[in-house]
Enzyme design. Structure first.
Site, PDB file in Angstrom:
ATOM      1  N   GLY A 194       0.839  -1.200   0.000  1.00 18.43           N
ATOM      2  CA  GLY A 194       0.000   0.000   0.000  1.00 18.43           C
ATOM      3  C   GLY A 194       0.869   1.243   0.000  1.00 18.43           C
ATOM      4  O   GLY A 194       1.988   1.228  -0.513  1.00 18.43           O
ATOM      5  N   VAL A 198       0.886   4.688   5.488  1.00 17.75           N
ATOM      6  CA  VAL A 198       0.453   3.536   6.294  1.00 17.75           C
ATOM      7  C   VAL A 198       1.636   2.586   6.507  1.00 17.75           C
ATOM      8  O   VAL A 198       1.749   1.966   7.570  1.00 17.75           O
ATOM      9  CB  VAL A 198      -0.758   2.827   5.639  1.00 17.75           C
ATOM     10  CG1 VAL A 198      -1.152   1.588   6.436  1.00 17.75           C
ATOM     11  CG2 VAL A 198      -1.949   3.776   5.548  1.00 17.75           C
ATOM     12  N   GLY A 199       2.526   2.517   5.521  1.00 17.81           N
ATOM     13  CA  GLY A 199       3.734   1.690   5.692  1.00 17.81           C
ATOM     14  C   GLY A 199       4.481   2.073   6.960  1.00 17.81           C
ATOM     15  O   GLY A 199       4.973   1.213   7.702  1.00 17.81           O
ATOM     16  N   GLU A 216       5.670  -3.234   0.570  1.00 12.12           N
ATOM     17  CA  GLU A 216       5.569  -3.109  -0.890  1.00 12.12           C
ATOM     18  C   GLU A 216       4.831  -1.797  -1.148  1.00 12.12           C
ATOM     19  O   GLU A 216       3.610  -1.745  -1.070  1.00 12.12           O
ATOM     20  CB  GLU A 216       4.803  -4.311  -1.475  1.00 12.12           C
ATOM     21  CG  GLU A 216       5.513  -5.640  -1.289  1.00 12.12           C
ATOM     22  CD  GLU A 216       6.654  -5.851  -2.298  1.00 12.12           C
ATOM     23  OE1 GLU A 216       6.690  -5.149  -3.322  1.00 12.12           O
ATOM     24  OE2 GLU A 216       7.503  -6.723  -2.044  1.00 12.12           O
TER      25      GLU A 216
HETATM   26  P1  NAD Z   1      -5.460   0.971   0.730  1.00  9.14           P
HETATM   27  O1  NAD Z   1      -6.090   2.264   1.056  1.00  9.14           O
HETATM   28  O2  NAD Z   1      -6.333  -0.186   0.363  1.00  9.14           O
HETATM   29  O3  NAD Z   1      -4.558   0.597   1.983  1.00  9.14           O
HETATM   30  C1  NAD Z   1      -3.792  -0.585   2.038  1.00  9.14           C
HETATM   31  C2  NAD Z   1      -4.134  -1.348   3.304  1.00  9.14           C
HETATM   32  O4  NAD Z   1      -3.773  -0.570   4.440  1.00  9.14           O
HETATM   33  C3  NAD Z   1      -5.601  -1.688   3.432  1.00  9.14           C
HETATM   34  O5  NAD Z   1      -5.750  -3.043   3.765  1.00  9.14           O
HETATM   35  C4  NAD Z   1      -6.078  -0.766   4.523  1.00  9.14           C
HETATM   36  O6  NAD Z   1      -7.114  -1.319   5.300  1.00  9.14           O
HETATM   37  C5  NAD Z   1      -4.848  -0.572   5.352  1.00  9.14           C
HETATM   38  N1  NAD Z   1      -4.855   0.715   6.053  1.00  9.14           N
HETATM   39  C6  NAD Z   1      -5.260   1.917   5.568  1.00  9.14           C
HETATM   40  N2  NAD Z   1      -5.103   2.884   6.496  1.00  9.14           N
HETATM   41  C7  NAD Z   1      -4.583   2.292   7.595  1.00  9.14           C
HETATM   42  C8  NAD Z   1      -4.183   2.776   8.887  1.00  9.14           C
HETATM   43  N3  NAD Z   1      -4.298   4.056   9.213  1.00  9.14           N
HETATM   44  N4  NAD Z   1      -3.683   1.882   9.743  1.00  9.14           N
HETATM   45  C9  NAD Z   1      -3.555   0.579   9.419  1.00  9.14           C
HETATM   46  N5  NAD Z   1      -3.921   0.073   8.205  1.00  9.14           N
HETATM   47  C10 NAD Z   1      -4.436   0.909   7.317  1.00  9.14           C
HETATM   48  O7  NAD Z   1      -4.439   1.098  -0.454  1.00  9.14           O
HETATM   49  P2  NAD Z   1      -3.473   2.313  -0.831  1.00  9.14           P
HETATM   50  O8  NAD Z   1      -2.460   2.503   0.241  1.00  9.14           O
HETATM   51  O9  NAD Z   1      -4.266   3.484  -1.291  1.00  9.14           O
HETATM   52  O10 NAD Z   1      -2.764   1.652  -2.080  1.00  9.14           O
HETATM   53  C11 NAD Z   1      -2.192   2.425  -3.062  1.00  9.14           C
HETATM   54  C12 NAD Z   1      -0.701   2.534  -2.844  1.00  9.14           C
HETATM   55  O11 NAD Z   1      -0.149   1.237  -2.775  1.00  9.14           O
HETATM   56  C13 NAD Z   1       0.023   3.222  -3.954  1.00  9.14           C
HETATM   57  O12 NAD Z   1       1.029   4.027  -3.423  1.00  9.14           O
HETATM   58  C14 NAD Z   1       0.633   2.072  -4.729  1.00  9.14           C
HETATM   59  O13 NAD Z   1       1.754   2.413  -5.484  1.00  9.14           O
HETATM   60  C15 NAD Z   1       0.948   1.115  -3.655  1.00  9.14           C
HETATM   61  N6  NAD Z   1       0.987  -0.221  -4.170  1.00  9.14           N
HETATM   62  C16 NAD Z   1       2.162  -0.885  -4.145  1.00  9.14           C
HETATM   63  C17 NAD Z   1       2.225  -2.158  -4.667  1.00  9.14           C
HETATM   64  C18 NAD Z   1       3.492  -2.948  -4.659  1.00  9.14           C
HETATM   65  O14 NAD Z   1       3.419  -4.138  -4.932  1.00  9.14           O
HETATM   66  N7  NAD Z   1       4.632  -2.370  -4.350  1.00  9.14           N
HETATM   67  C19 NAD Z   1       1.088  -2.731  -5.200  1.00  9.14           C
HETATM   68  C20 NAD Z   1      -0.089  -2.014  -5.193  1.00  9.14           C
HETATM   69  C21 NAD Z   1      -0.136  -0.765  -4.664  1.00  9.14           C
END
Ligand code: NAD
Length: 440
Positions: A194, A198-199, A216
């Site tokens: 994600g 959040v990471g 990731e």
């Molecule tokens: P998202 O909003 O679905 O969040 C990802 C996960 O984090 C979800 O399961 C969500 O429930 C959890 N989450 C959200 N907020 C949280 C919090 N405050 N505390 C704990 N958990 C929480 O997805 P996203 O982050 O919008 O995804 C898009 C991003 O992910 C982009 O930056 C994209 O480049 C990256 N991405 C990376 C890869 C990879 O393989 N490297 C793949 C897909 C997406």
């Protein structure tokens, strides 16, 4: 079947930990059984998943199978064919001072109970591909799908525990509160896909328990287009990868870097390629997806003013449709260049030459992928040697992640750790060192 959603996260983890401690998940036979179960789920319920992906993202059926369902099946097959081999102890040389009878080797131990947190853009693939590695490594798994792809989340929560050992794998659905509660538990590894904000939350929570993490993440993946390349092919490949899933792909080419003369020619080639790929009205083809929610739709349409629209720009908030869009004359400090676009907008940024392109890339966060279109091995080699990115694609964006023998992951702001194929097994195992010096 145990409905994991009604259980408290602490109870879920404790139930799974009891299973892990029983030793049941360690034999190769248990691991392959789980992978076969997951495979059956994907092949027998592929249509259910495709319907959910259509509901969540307007993802066409062909794309859903290609990029999510069949992709994961291939990852399973690749693993099943090689797992016994990968798990074999690996002997190492022993220094002479330990005597001629001493031997040493490494084995791969499962970690225990691991957590996989997935995002919404490839909500099936990005949850299940890590799960393949976690099960292959003999772990118990808590899988947390994204709440922003609710239909897919539901289908997976329903199907997964029916196809794999439900005392070893639990799906916990939910949003921030549920994920926060999960992150308070003690896991043996956390695999998060994600965004970087959040990471950081994940990594902070993991630190409490000294839990290793794989992150990731995303970033702005540049595509360098050299002068004197076949621009029709370049444009076709940029269009087919940039506008996949309506641009909501972590490894999509984020922006193009090229010299002013090539930029002019590329504009026309991209316009033609968009028409050839999606027709004159992409809104009418089922092969083109929609933006996941209003927040992202508003964010993306706000970026359209960052340059001159070469093709696209049309949008409809009611259906969250944003046409495949190419922007030219984009300044490096414009809003569209400030953050990962994660949508169907492709800006062309002009640089004088390769030196300037390399400097441009190196001044910014390390991207998840770097792409280059060039006929020159010297240009290719300089880009590989002089920049840092999670992966590199020469001549074809995105496809490196479909090669199961290549590690997939980021570096710096685009993440840490890697997976796919053998690298997933490594990620979800501890490589244990063993020295054996016989007595007497
Ligand atoms: P998202 O909003 O679905 O969040 C990802 C996960 O984090 C979800 O399961 C969500 O429930 C959890 N989450 C959200 N907020 C949280 C919090 N405050 N505390 C704990 N958990 C929480 O997805 P996203 O982050 O919008 O995804 C898009 C991003 O992910 C982009 O930056 C994209 O480049 C990256 N991405 C990376 C890869 C990879 O393989 N490297 C793949 C897909 C997406």
């Amino acid at each position: 079947m145990v409905q994991s959603t009604v259980e408290h996260p602490a109870d879920v983890v404790s139930r799974l930990r009891t299973t892990f401690r029983s030793g049941r998940t360690k034999p190769l036979s248990w691991r392959t059984e789980q992978l076969h179960g997951l495979r059956t789920m994907l092949t027998e319920h592929g249509q259910d998943l495709a319907a959910a992906l259509l509901a969540d993202l307007g993802k066409g059926e062909a794309e859903a199978f290609r990029t999510e369902i069949d992709f994961t099946v291939r990852e399973i097959d690749h693993t099943l064919e090689r797992l016994a081999d990968w798990l074999r102890p690996e002997p190492v040389d022993v220094p002479e001072r330990l005597g001629p009878d001493a031997t040493a080797w490494t084995v791969q131990d499962p970690l225990g109970v691991v957590l996989v947190i997935a995002p919404w853009n490839y909500p099936a693939q990005l949850l299940l591909a890590p799960v393949v590695g976690a099960l292959a490594a003999g772990n118990c798994v808590v899988a947390k799908p994204s709440e922003l792809a609710p239909a897919t989340s539901r289908v997976i929560a329903d199907l997964l525990p029916r196809h794999v050992d439900s005392d070893a794998l639990a799906v916990v659905e939910g949003a921030v509160p549920e994920t926060t509660a999960l992150l308070e538990q003690h896991f043996d590894h956390i695999f998060y896909t994600g965004n970087g904000t959040v990471g950081r939350i994940v990594m902070r929570a993991a630190a409490e328990h000294l839990t290793p993490v794989t992150l990731e993440l995303g970033g702005k993946s540049p595509a360098f287009v050299d002068r004197d390349t076949d621009l029709a092919t370049v444009a076709a490949r940029l269009v087919s990868t940039k506008f996949l899933n309506a641009g909501q792909t972590c490894v999509a080419p984020d922006y193009v870097l090229t010299d002013p003369r090539t930029a002019r020619e590329l504009e026309g080639a991209l316009e033609k390629a968009v028409q050839e790929t999606f027709g004159s009205d992409p809104a009418r083809t089922s092969a083109y997806g929609r933006i996941v929610n209003d927040r992202h739709f508003d964010r993306l349409t706000g970026l359209l003013g960052s340059g001159r629209v070469v093709v696209g720009g049309e949008h409809d908030r009611a259906t969250r449709y944003l046409a495949p869009t190419v922007l030219a004359d984009v300044a490096p400090d414009s809003p569209v260049m400030a953050e990962e676009i994660f949508g169907p907008i492709l800006p062309i940024v002009e640089v004088e030459d390769l030196d300037e392109a390399i400097a441009f890339i190196n001044e910014r966060d390390k991207p998840l992928a770097l792409y280059a279109f060039t006929q020159s091995a010297a240009v290719r080699d300089r880009l590989i040697a002089e920049t840092s990115s999670g992966g590199v694609g020469i001549g074809l964006p995105v496809a490196h992640l479909t090669v199961s023998d290549l590690p997939f992951g980021g570096v710096g702001e685009s993440g840490m750790g890697r997976y796919h194929g053998r690298y997933s097994l490594e990620t979800f195992s501890h490589r244990k060192a063993v020295l054996d010096k016989p007595l007497g």
